[in-house]
Design an enzyme around this catalytic site. Structure first.
Site, short mmCIF file in Angstrom:
data_model
loop_
_atom_site.label_atom_id
_atom_site.label_comp_id
_atom_site.label_asym_id
_atom_site.label_seq_id
_atom_site.Cartn_x
_atom_site.Cartn_y
_atom_site.Cartn_z
N LYS A 25 48.94 -2.06 18.03
CA LYS A 25 47.88 -1.06 17.95
C LYS A 25 47.07 -1.04 19.24
CE LYS A 25 43.94 -1.62 15.56
NZ LYS A 25 43.06 -1.76 14.39
N SER A 26 46.71 -2.22 19.74
CA SER A 26 45.83 -2.26 20.92
C SER A 26 46.51 -1.63 22.12
CB SER A 26 45.43 -3.68 21.30
OG SER A 26 45.70 -4.58 20.31
N ARG A 30 45.44 2.30 24.18
CA ARG A 30 45.16 2.20 25.62
C ARG A 30 46.12 3.10 26.40
NH1 ARG A 30 43.60 -2.65 23.61
NH2 ARG A 30 42.18 -4.06 24.69
N ASP A 52 44.28 5.08 13.85
CA ASP A 52 43.62 5.02 15.17
C ASP A 52 44.35 5.88 16.20
OD1 ASP A 52 42.08 3.12 13.87
OD2 ASP A 52 41.88 1.87 15.66
N ASN A 95 37.24 6.33 11.80
CA ASN A 95 36.72 4.96 11.91
C ASN A 95 37.52 4.20 12.96
OD1 ASN A 95 35.13 2.78 11.35
ND2 ASN A 95 36.26 2.16 9.50
N GLY A 97 37.83 2.46 16.07
CA GLY A 97 37.10 1.79 17.16
C GLY A 97 37.87 1.83 18.47
N SER A 172 31.78 -7.58 21.82
CA SER A 172 33.12 -7.04 21.61
C SER A 172 33.76 -6.85 22.98
CB SER A 172 33.04 -5.69 20.88
OG SER A 172 34.27 -5.01 21.03
N SER A 202 37.62 -12.90 23.36
CA SER A 202 38.91 -12.20 23.24
C SER A 202 39.55 -11.89 24.59
CB SER A 202 38.76 -10.89 22.46
OG SER A 202 38.05 -11.08 21.29
N ASP A 321 48.02 -17.75 16.19
CA ASP A 321 48.64 -17.04 15.06
C ASP A 321 50.13 -17.33 14.95
OD1 ASP A 321 46.26 -16.01 14.38
OD2 ASP A 321 46.64 -13.99 15.16
N GLU A 349 42.27 -15.96 7.70
CA GLU A 349 42.34 -15.30 6.40
C GLU A 349 42.14 -16.30 5.27
OE1 GLU A 349 43.83 -14.33 9.01
OE2 GLU A 349 44.38 -12.19 8.95
N HIS A 395 48.90 -12.63 5.23
CA HIS A 395 50.20 -12.12 5.64
C HIS A 395 51.06 -13.17 6.33
CE1 HIS A 395 48.31 -11.05 9.78
NE2 HIS A 395 47.43 -11.73 9.08
N ARG A 396 50.45 -14.01 7.14
CA ARG A 396 51.26 -14.96 7.92
C ARG A 396 51.85 -16.06 7.04
NH1 ARG A 396 51.35 -12.85 12.50
NH2 ARG A 396 49.52 -11.78 13.28
N LYS A 423 49.09 -6.16 6.05
CA LYS A 423 48.03 -6.22 7.07
C LYS A 423 48.59 -5.94 8.46
CE LYS A 423 44.02 -8.40 8.62
NZ LYS A 423 43.18 -9.57 8.69
#
Ligand code: DC
Length: 664
Positions: A25-26, A30, A52, A95, A97, A172, A202, A321, A349, A395-396, A423
């Protein structure tokens, strides 16, 4: 997606083939914005389709970008070198971001008459730190609601780029990303410096931003994590085409799969060793444990090499992760594996150290844990337990423990609440099943045989839905065969047996939900009629026709399991099925049900003649010479004359649970 209460993974034996993983997604959003800021056309491959990205695409269209969508490939014709719109435009950001922040920055630096709004929740998400930084630069931004939050109004800027632009880094990282992507628009004739205030969080996401900027011709100078300089003369340049990488943490399960499973290797399409995502470093750890990994642009290929795998000790801070996946690989190693510096697992989580320890122990493993480490010992053959893995809405945990199904003892593994994978990877289990394989005897089949109108179709399909299994309506195959026979002008009689069998052997039939398609034509209603059933019964007495349909029926036995209904499922087609149900109901009951069914569909019907037809059909099906309709010796009888559908489903499920015992 599997939305069942649990998913039983049969013991798996190997895996080969290619999986295509969903895009990150990220990276997707971009890349869309950067392509829009370029001159010329950029073909974006493998774009993630999500809320998104849809918001971003809509906004780019409003700005006058060319946007052509063809599946996951999107062609963007950028605004670079063209006039930006001068009329007032209102953008709706939902929504999203990852669309709101960078668009705000780009629009503010470029200037215009723009309004940015979102859903109520978007108006509660802070944007003040970004607006402050942009105002420092001379951008004209007003708050239309509460100060510090959207909606925003953007006007014409008076840019002053002679002093460093301060931005907070501890709220952020998206604010810094937004500035990094917007400021090249203002750095045509002089360099612009951004100064990060506070500890930058991050950082891997900033790395992604910098990397993508480089691909679009912007070489940001990074001084530690405090100062970023966009050089004078910066100008966006389209890379021509670009692939959105697949999510690297999702890839870890398939890297591990390739290391664990026998077969011709696993190819992962969508992410390569040169990935710009931090989690790709999982591949080094997997290689250390014994995976053989090769890579090219946008792909990875993994083969099993060292076997058993090698136990390792590793500081996992850089891949928190993906490192969970190493925990399951550890079960297949030659010695203990210790994962260190994983304190963050405790606050994800779920408490992931506790979860990995508890669930691995259920499988039979020895595990030690500390505040920020875990040691998992290998689980030798002979010691694997049938476990029901609790997944803690994480999920993991679910994806990791699916890999336990390759155990040496060939015991199945139950994954509770499998839908938690949504997720990040809704179709994870489908992807796993598309490459995993096992012996047919490991793939459970539940047979439900019964006479016409006994309700076996409803029962079988409901049980299949509860277990996440495939469903075979074998009667439909005979019905379609009869339909195809008449269509080509043959009779349903023995005289045409060889030709009917030939038709049946290559039956171009497809099931789509409730629909049955023959040669891509919907024949559902045609074959479901009373006449269709009678015709099916006629062709089904022909031995060559029955023989011709055997392979097709067997092909439905796929992971993770099958519910098959018909007349000879338990006796002929799946004689080794672990559960066989013989469903009965009185002829009077069945005639009444069929009558109700027809009336509700607006057909006229007569109960007595329906009953006579049913009984005639039963008699033919029971007396034919090949595969006569009769209960298998080991079938459990279920008379549902006075049972509700729910009660029948519960009965079959409870029989099945009795045969599939998992330790809790
Ligand atoms: O289950 P059904 O009513 O759709 O089946 C139609 C006919 O097909 C049935 O009368 C006999 C035949 N059939 C069969 O011979 N073997 C099966 N496994 C399923 C159906």
């Amino acid at each position: 997606m599997f939305s069942t209460a649990f998913l039983d993974l049969p013991a798996l034996q190997g895996a080969s083939g290619t999986v295509t993983l969903p895009g990150s997604k990220s990276i997707s959003n971009r890349v869309l914005l950067l392509s829009a800021l370029c001159q010329g056309t950029t073909v974006v491959h493998d774009l993630l389709d999500s809320d998104d990205t849809r918001v971003m695409l809509a906004a780019l269209r409003q700005l006058g970008c060319g946007v052509e969508v063809a599946g996951t490939t999107v062609t963007i014709t950028g605004l670079g070198g063209r006039a930006w719109p001068s009329e007032a435009i209102e953008f709706f950001m939902g929504n999203a971001g990852t669309a709101m922040r960078p668009l705000t920055a780009a629009l503010a630096v470029q200037g215009g008459d723009f309004t940015l709004k979102g859903v109520p929740r978007m108006h509660e998400r802070p944007i003040g730190d970004l607006v402050d930084a942009l105002r420092e630069l001379g951008c004209a931004i007003d708050y239309l609601g509460n100060a510090g939050y959207p909606p925003l109004r953007i006007g014409q800027p008076q840019l002053q780029v002679d002093k460093p632009i301060p931005v907070r880094g501890d709220v952020s990282s998206q604010f810094l990303t937004a500035l990094l992507m917007a400021l090249p628009l203002a750095a045509t004739d002089r360099a612009i410096t951004i100064e990060v205030i506070g500890e930058l969080i991050s950082k891997p996401y900033i790395e992604i931003t910098l990397n993508l900027l480089a691909r679009y011709g912007i070489a940001v100078e990074r001084h530690g994590w405090e100062r970023f300089v966009i050089p004078a003369g910066s100008r966006y340049q389209s890379p021509g085409s670009i692939h959105v990488e697949a999510d690297a943490s999702s890839a870890s399960y398939f890297i591990a799969l390739g290391a664990i499973a026998q077969g011709d290797g696993i190819r992962i399409q969508g992410v390569g060793a040169d990935s710009i995502q931090g989690d790709i470093r999982f591949m080094d750890a997997a290689a250390q444990m014994g995976a053989k990994i090769t890579s090219g642009p946008n792909w990875l290929e993994i083969n099993r090499e060292a076997w058993p795998l090698k136990g390792i000790t590793l500081d996992c801070n850089h891949i928190p992760d993906a490192a969970m996946t190493l925990g399951v690989m550890a079960l297949y190693a030659d010695g203990p594996t210790t994962l260190r510096n994983i304190a963050s697992w405790r606050v994800k989580e779920t408490d992931r150290i506790a979860a990995m320890a508890t669930e691995s122990r259920k499988l039979g493993a020895t595990v030690e844990e500390g505040p920020d480490w875990i040691t998992i010992h290998p689980l030798p053959a002979g010691q694997w337990q049938r476990a029901s893995i609790h997944t803690y809405d994480d999920h993991r945990v679910a994806m990791c423990f699916s890999l336990a199904a390759f155990n040496a003892d060939q015991v199945p593994v139950r994954i509770e609440d499998p839908k938690c994978v949504a997720k990040t990877f809704p179709d994870y289990f489908e992807a796993l099943f598309s490459v995993a394989h096992t012996a047919a005897e490991n793939i459970p089949v539940i047979c439900i045989d019964g006479p016409t109108a006994s309700g076996k179709g409803t029962l079988a399909s409901r049980v299949a839905a509860q277990l996440g299994y495939h469903y075979l309506d074998s009667g439909a195959l005979y019905r379609v065969t009869a339909h195809a026979t008449l269509q080509v002008g043959l009779s349903l009689e023995a005289a045409d047996e060889a030709q009917i069998a030939q038709l049946a052997r290559h039956l171009p039939v497809r099931f789509e939900g409730e629909q049955v398609l023959l040669n891509n034509v919907d024949v559902t209603d045609a074959i479901r009629s009373e006449q269709g059933g009678m015709n099916a019964s006629k062709v089904s007495v022909l031995p060559a026709v029955r023989e011709a349909l055997v392979d097709l029926q067997h092909s439905f036995q796929r992971l993770p399991g099958l519910l098959a209904d018909g007349r000879d499922m338990g006796t002929v087609i799946f004689p080794n099925a672990p559960l066989k149900v013989f469903l009965t109901a009185s002829a009077a009951q069945r005639a009444e049900r069929r009558h109700k069914q027809l009336i509700s569909k607006g057909f006229s019907a007569n109960i007595d003649s329906l009953r006579a037809d049913l009984e005639a059909r039963d008699a033919r099906d029971m007396s034919r010479s090949v595969a006569p309709f009769q209960p298998a010796q080991d079938a459990l009888q279920l008379d549902n004359s006075s049972l509700s559908i729910e009660a029948s489903v519960d009965q079959v499920l409870s029989w099945w649970q009795g045969r599939q015992v998992f330790g809790a």
